[in-house]
Design a protein around this motif. Sequence first.
Motif, short mmCIF file in Angstrom:
data_model
loop_
_atom_site.label_atom_id
_atom_site.label_comp_id
_atom_site.label_asym_id
_atom_site.label_seq_id
_atom_site.Cartn_x
_atom_site.Cartn_y
_atom_site.Cartn_z
N THR A 104 45.62 47.90 38.11
CA THR A 104 45.76 46.58 38.71
C THR A 104 46.92 45.87 38.03
O THR A 104 47.03 45.87 36.81
CB THR A 104 44.47 45.78 38.55
N VAL B 61 49.28 42.19 37.89
CA VAL B 61 49.42 40.78 38.23
C VAL B 61 50.78 40.32 37.78
O VAL B 61 51.21 40.59 36.65
CB VAL B 61 48.32 39.93 37.55
N ALA C 134 43.38 38.90 35.83
CA ALA C 134 43.70 37.68 36.58
C ALA C 134 44.16 36.63 35.59
O ALA C 134 43.75 36.63 34.43
CB ALA C 134 42.46 37.18 37.33
N VAL D 208 38.46 36.84 39.33
CA VAL D 208 39.41 35.85 39.82
C VAL D 208 39.07 34.53 39.14
O VAL D 208 37.89 34.22 38.91
CB VAL D 208 39.37 35.73 41.36
#
Length: 127
Positions: A23, A25, A67, A109
């Motif tokens: 993942t 970000v 996040a 989140v």
Amino acid sequence: MTLRALAVLFLAAAAAHASSSSTIVLDEAAGRLWVVHPRLDVLAVLDARTGERLAELRMDAGPRAVALDRTGRRALVACERGGSVVSIDTASLEVVGRATGLARPCGIVASPDAPEGYGARGGGAAV
């Protein structure tokens, strides 16, 4: 919008071949990429413009998602196998806290209008 390919090679001593994607970000304001690697149990922080590695932090087992909080001051990492969420100070790039005893957090989140975050539990439909 311009897309650029960037290979993220993890430096962890117990390097293994990746079997799934990580993942990622993008923090546009700070110009940083935050990348988790679930098999190596690490979080890498890269300069988004140059690809230079700024930090590689050991996480609890199985980091699955990262996040940024609403202020950009904290990065939150959901560690599924470790049953935890790790909080990182984005300025110092140091772990500043962790919530433990969680049931397989696999997604996270940050709330846009409150200081908490929300997580998804792996293997179920719970939030």
